[in-house]
Design a protein around this motif. Structure first.
Motif, PDB file in Angstrom:
ATOM      1  N   ALA A  31     -13.924  33.466  -0.067  1.00  0.00           N
ATOM      2  CA  ALA A  31     -13.959  34.380  -1.221  1.00  0.00           C
ATOM      3  C   ALA A  31     -13.159  33.823  -2.404  1.00  0.00           C
ATOM      4  CB  ALA A  31     -13.409  35.741  -0.815  1.00  0.00           C
ATOM      5  N   GLY A  32     -12.625  32.598  -2.244  1.00  0.00           N
ATOM      6  CA  GLY A  32     -11.875  31.972  -3.326  1.00  0.00           C
ATOM      7  C   GLY A  32     -10.420  32.390  -3.429  1.00  0.00           C
ATOM      8  N   VAL A  33      -9.914  33.086  -2.407  1.00  0.00           N
ATOM      9  CA  VAL A  33      -8.522  33.527  -2.388  1.00  0.00           C
ATOM     10  C   VAL A  33      -7.667  32.411  -1.781  1.00  0.00           C
ATOM     11  CG1 VAL A  33      -6.916  35.269  -1.502  1.00  0.00           C
ATOM     12  CG2 VAL A  33      -9.239  35.926  -2.166  1.00  0.00           C
ATOM     13  N   LEU A  34      -6.514  32.132  -2.381  1.00  0.00           N
ATOM     14  CA  LEU A  34      -5.620  31.096  -1.875  1.00  0.00           C
ATOM     15  C   LEU A  34      -4.695  31.652  -0.800  1.00  0.00           C
ATOM     16  CD1 LEU A  34      -4.552  29.242  -5.144  1.00  0.00           C
ATOM     17  CD2 LEU A  34      -6.455  28.739  -3.613  1.00  0.00           C
ATOM     18  N   ALA A  35      -4.353  30.785   0.166  1.00  0.00           N
ATOM     19  CA  ALA A  35      -3.408  31.118   1.228  1.00  0.00           C
ATOM     20  C   ALA A  35      -2.643  29.852   1.585  1.00  0.00           C
ATOM     21  CB  ALA A  35      -4.134  31.675   2.446  1.00  0.00           C
ATOM     22  N   VAL A  36      -1.510  30.032   2.260  1.00  0.00           N
ATOM     23  CA  VAL A  36      -0.643  28.905   2.609  1.00  0.00           C
ATOM     24  C   VAL A  36      -0.606  28.700   4.118  1.00  0.00           C
ATOM     25  CG1 VAL A  36       1.760  28.096   2.582  1.00  0.00           C
ATOM     26  CG2 VAL A  36       0.804  29.203   0.570  1.00  0.00           C
ATOM     27  N   ALA A  37      -0.676  27.438   4.514  1.00  0.00           N
ATOM     28  CA  ALA A  37      -0.522  27.036   5.915  1.00  0.00           C
ATOM     29  C   ALA A  37       0.712  26.145   5.994  1.00  0.00           C
ATOM     30  CB  ALA A  37      -1.750  26.271   6.394  1.00  0.00           C
ATOM     31  N   ILE A  38       1.613  26.452   6.916  1.00  0.00           N
ATOM     32  CA  ILE A  38       2.816  25.643   7.124  1.00  0.00           C
ATOM     33  C   ILE A  38       2.721  25.083   8.529  1.00  0.00           C
ATOM     34  CG2 ILE A  38       5.344  25.657   7.192  1.00  0.00           C
ATOM     35  CD1 ILE A  38       5.217  28.133   5.321  1.00  0.00           C
TER      36      ILE A  38
ATOM     37  N   VAL B 251       4.178  20.513  -7.878  1.00  0.00           N
ATOM     38  CA  VAL B 251       3.239  19.388  -7.830  1.00  0.00           C
ATOM     39  C   VAL B 251       2.938  19.053  -6.369  1.00  0.00           C
ATOM     40  CG1 VAL B 251       3.999  18.404 -10.027  1.00  0.00           C
ATOM     41  CG2 VAL B 251       5.049  17.612  -7.915  1.00  0.00           C
ATOM     42  N   LEU B 252       1.751  18.509  -6.131  1.00  0.00           N
ATOM     43  CA  LEU B 252       1.379  18.125  -4.777  1.00  0.00           C
ATOM     44  C   LEU B 252       2.390  17.127  -4.225  1.00  0.00           C
ATOM     45  CD1 LEU B 252      -2.502  17.750  -4.946  1.00  0.00           C
ATOM     46  CD2 LEU B 252      -1.130  19.732  -4.320  1.00  0.00           C
TER      47      LEU B 252
ATOM     48  N   VAL C 246      -2.122  24.384   0.882  1.00  0.00           N
ATOM     49  CA  VAL C 246      -2.755  25.562   0.287  1.00  0.00           C
ATOM     50  C   VAL C 246      -4.257  25.450   0.513  1.00  0.00           C
ATOM     51  CG1 VAL C 246      -3.094  26.930  -1.802  1.00  0.00           C
ATOM     52  CG2 VAL C 246      -0.900  25.752  -1.418  1.00  0.00           C
ATOM     53  N   VAL C 247      -4.811  26.520   1.061  1.00  0.00           N
ATOM     54  CA  VAL C 247      -6.246  26.576   1.331  1.00  0.00           C
ATOM     55  C   VAL C 247      -6.886  27.657   0.469  1.00  0.00           C
ATOM     56  CG1 VAL C 247      -6.002  25.730   3.708  1.00  0.00           C
ATOM     57  CG2 VAL C 247      -5.984  28.200   3.263  1.00  0.00           C
ATOM     58  N   SER C 248      -8.196  27.558   0.356  1.00  0.00           N
ATOM     59  CA  SER C 248      -8.983  28.549  -0.370  1.00  0.00           C
ATOM     60  C   SER C 248      -9.956  29.168   0.626  1.00  0.00           C
ATOM     61  CB  SER C 248      -9.738  27.863  -1.506  1.00  0.00           C
ATOM     62  OG  SER C 248     -10.527  28.794  -2.203  1.00  0.00           O
ATOM     63  N   THR C 249     -10.048  30.490   0.626  1.00  0.00           N
ATOM     64  CA  THR C 249     -10.967  31.166   1.543  1.00  0.00           C
ATOM     65  C   THR C 249     -12.381  31.133   0.971  1.00  0.00           C
ATOM     66  OG1 THR C 249     -10.795  33.361   0.547  1.00  0.00           O
ATOM     67  CG2 THR C 249      -9.116  32.761   2.200  1.00  0.00           C
TER      68      THR C 249
ATOM     69  N   LYS D 257     -14.156  31.333   6.602  1.00  0.00           N
ATOM     70  CA  LYS D 257     -13.942  29.901   6.400  1.00  0.00           C
ATOM     71  C   LYS D 257     -12.812  29.674   5.405  1.00  0.00           C
ATOM     72  CE  LYS D 257     -18.328  27.602   6.667  1.00  0.00           C
ATOM     73  NZ  LYS D 257     -19.462  27.103   5.897  1.00  0.00           N
ATOM     74  N   VAL D 258     -12.136  28.548   5.575  1.00  0.00           N
ATOM     75  CA  VAL D 258     -11.185  28.081   4.566  1.00  0.00           C
ATOM     76  C   VAL D 258     -11.430  26.591   4.349  1.00  0.00           C
ATOM     77  CG1 VAL D 258      -9.393  29.788   5.132  1.00  0.00           C
ATOM     78  CG2 VAL D 258      -9.305  27.530   6.184  1.00  0.00           C
ATOM     79  N   GLN D 259     -10.998  26.124   3.210  1.00  0.00           N
ATOM     80  CA  GLN D 259     -11.035  24.695   2.890  1.00  0.00           C
ATOM     81  C   GLN D 259      -9.801  24.387   2.063  1.00  0.00           C
ATOM     82  OE1 GLN D 259     -14.677  24.312   0.692  1.00  0.00           O
ATOM     83  NE2 GLN D 259     -13.801  25.101  -1.193  1.00  0.00           N
ATOM     84  N   MET D 260      -9.502  23.117   1.893  1.00  0.00           N
ATOM     85  CA  MET D 260      -8.364  22.754   1.060  1.00  0.00           C
ATOM     86  C   MET D 260      -8.635  23.237  -0.362  1.00  0.00           C
ATOM     87  SD  MET D 260      -6.162  21.492   3.033  1.00  0.00           S
ATOM     88  CE  MET D 260      -4.986  21.010   1.784  1.00  0.00           C
ATOM     89  N   ALA D 261      -7.631  23.807  -0.982  1.00  0.00           N
ATOM     90  CA  ALA D 261      -7.757  24.312  -2.342  1.00  0.00           C
ATOM     91  C   ALA D 261      -7.756  23.157  -3.333  1.00  0.00           C
ATOM     92  CB  ALA D 261      -6.612  25.272  -2.649  1.00  0.00           C
ATOM     93  N   ASP D 262      -8.350  23.406  -4.480  1.00  0.00           N
ATOM     94  CA  ASP D 262      -8.375  22.434  -5.561  1.00  0.00           C
ATOM     95  C   ASP D 262      -6.937  22.132  -6.001  1.00  0.00           C
ATOM     96  OD1 ASP D 262      -9.755  21.030  -7.896  1.00  0.00           O
ATOM     97  OD2 ASP D 262      -8.444  22.466  -8.933  1.00  0.00           O
ATOM     98  N   PRO D 263      -6.566  20.856  -6.093  1.00  0.00           N
ATOM     99  CA  PRO D 263      -5.180  20.492  -6.450  1.00  0.00           C
ATOM    100  C   PRO D 263      -4.664  21.136  -7.737  1.00  0.00           C
ATOM    101  CG  PRO D 263      -6.358  18.561  -5.683  1.00  0.00           C
ATOM    102  CD  PRO D 263      -7.369  19.667  -5.796  1.00  0.00           C
ATOM    103  N   LYS D 264      -5.504  21.224  -8.755  1.00  0.00           N
ATOM    104  CA  LYS D 264      -5.056  21.843 -10.011  1.00  0.00           C
ATOM    105  C   LYS D 264      -4.789  23.330  -9.815  1.00  0.00           C
ATOM    106  CE  LYS D 264      -7.067  18.523 -13.106  1.00  0.00           C
ATOM    107  NZ  LYS D 264      -8.211  18.045 -13.785  1.00  0.00           N
ATOM    108  N   GLN D 265      -5.613  23.971  -9.010  1.00  0.00           N
ATOM    109  CA  GLN D 265      -5.425  25.389  -8.715  1.00  0.00           C
ATOM    110  C   GLN D 265      -4.132  25.589  -7.919  1.00  0.00           C
ATOM    111  OE1 GLN D 265      -8.637  27.096  -6.404  1.00  0.00           O
ATOM    112  NE2 GLN D 265      -8.275  29.135  -7.240  1.00  0.00           N
ATOM    113  N   VAL D 266      -3.841  24.669  -7.011  1.00  0.00           N
ATOM    114  CA  VAL D 266      -2.608  24.733  -6.215  1.00  0.00           C
ATOM    115  C   VAL D 266      -1.393  24.648  -7.137  1.00  0.00           C
ATOM    116  CG1 VAL D 266      -1.195  23.535  -4.489  1.00  0.00           C
ATOM    117  CG2 VAL D 266      -3.661  23.771  -4.125  1.00  0.00           C
TER     118      VAL D 266
END
Length: 162
Positions: free
Chosen positions: A54-61, A103-104, A49-52, A87-96
């Motif tokens: 703009a703070g929007v979450l998205a999924v990469a498989i 769970v992660l 799960v990544v965060s854009t 840009k995207v970055q890894m999302a915060d684990p708690k947010q995921v």
């Protein structure tokens, strides 16, 4: 039964479940799954799960032995008109965990609390079946990649480093 399995049943997907005993000391959940399933590592996919920007979450498989390329993921989200981002970055684990309900190490692309925009690495299209998390560590669902994409309204694109 996990929400992922419930969704697979509900949608009538062609799936099989595979369970193994998870080793809490394994350095990589995905590579552990590939090893314990005894299959081709190219068929075992991880859910990130990544965060854009703009703070929007998205999924990469993507395949468990590959690395997510953030620039390619951002480009794939924008090109497919899923989300507009640079840009995207890894999302915060708690947010995921809050967003997916998993769970992660056991995040499934199926049955998430909130359906997120999803991109599946193009390499999945070369496989007749792929494995994704079944919603907990030690549980994998094997299914056709096209059924996964249709169920998630996902797009295929190249999102890994070559």
């Amino acid at each position: 039964m996990t929400p992922a399995i419930e969704l697979a049943k509900q949608r009538g997907l062609d799936y099989q479940l595979h369970e193994y005993t998870h080793d809490s000391n394994a350095p990589s959940f995905g590579l552990e799954a590939a090893e314990k399933l005894g299959g081709d590592v190219a068929q075992v996919f991880k859910t990130l799960v990544v965060s854009t920007d703009a703070g929007v979450l998205a999924v990469a498989i993507l395949p468990v032995d590959k690395t997510l390329n953030f620039k390619k993921m951002a480009k794939a989200l924008s090109a497919s008109k899923l989300l507009s981002c640079k840009k995207v970055q890894m999302a915060d684990p708690k947010q995921v965990e809050r967003s997916t309900g998993y769970v992660l190490g056991g995040v499934s692309p199926l049955g998430q609390k909130k359906r997120l925009k999803t991109v599946i690495d193009r390499s999945a299209q070369t496989q007749s079946m792929i494995y994704v998390s079944g919603g907990r560590r030690g549980l994998e669902i094997e299914l056709p990649p096209m059924q996964l994409a249709e169920t998630l309204a996902a797009h295929f694109d190249t999102i890994t480093d070559e």
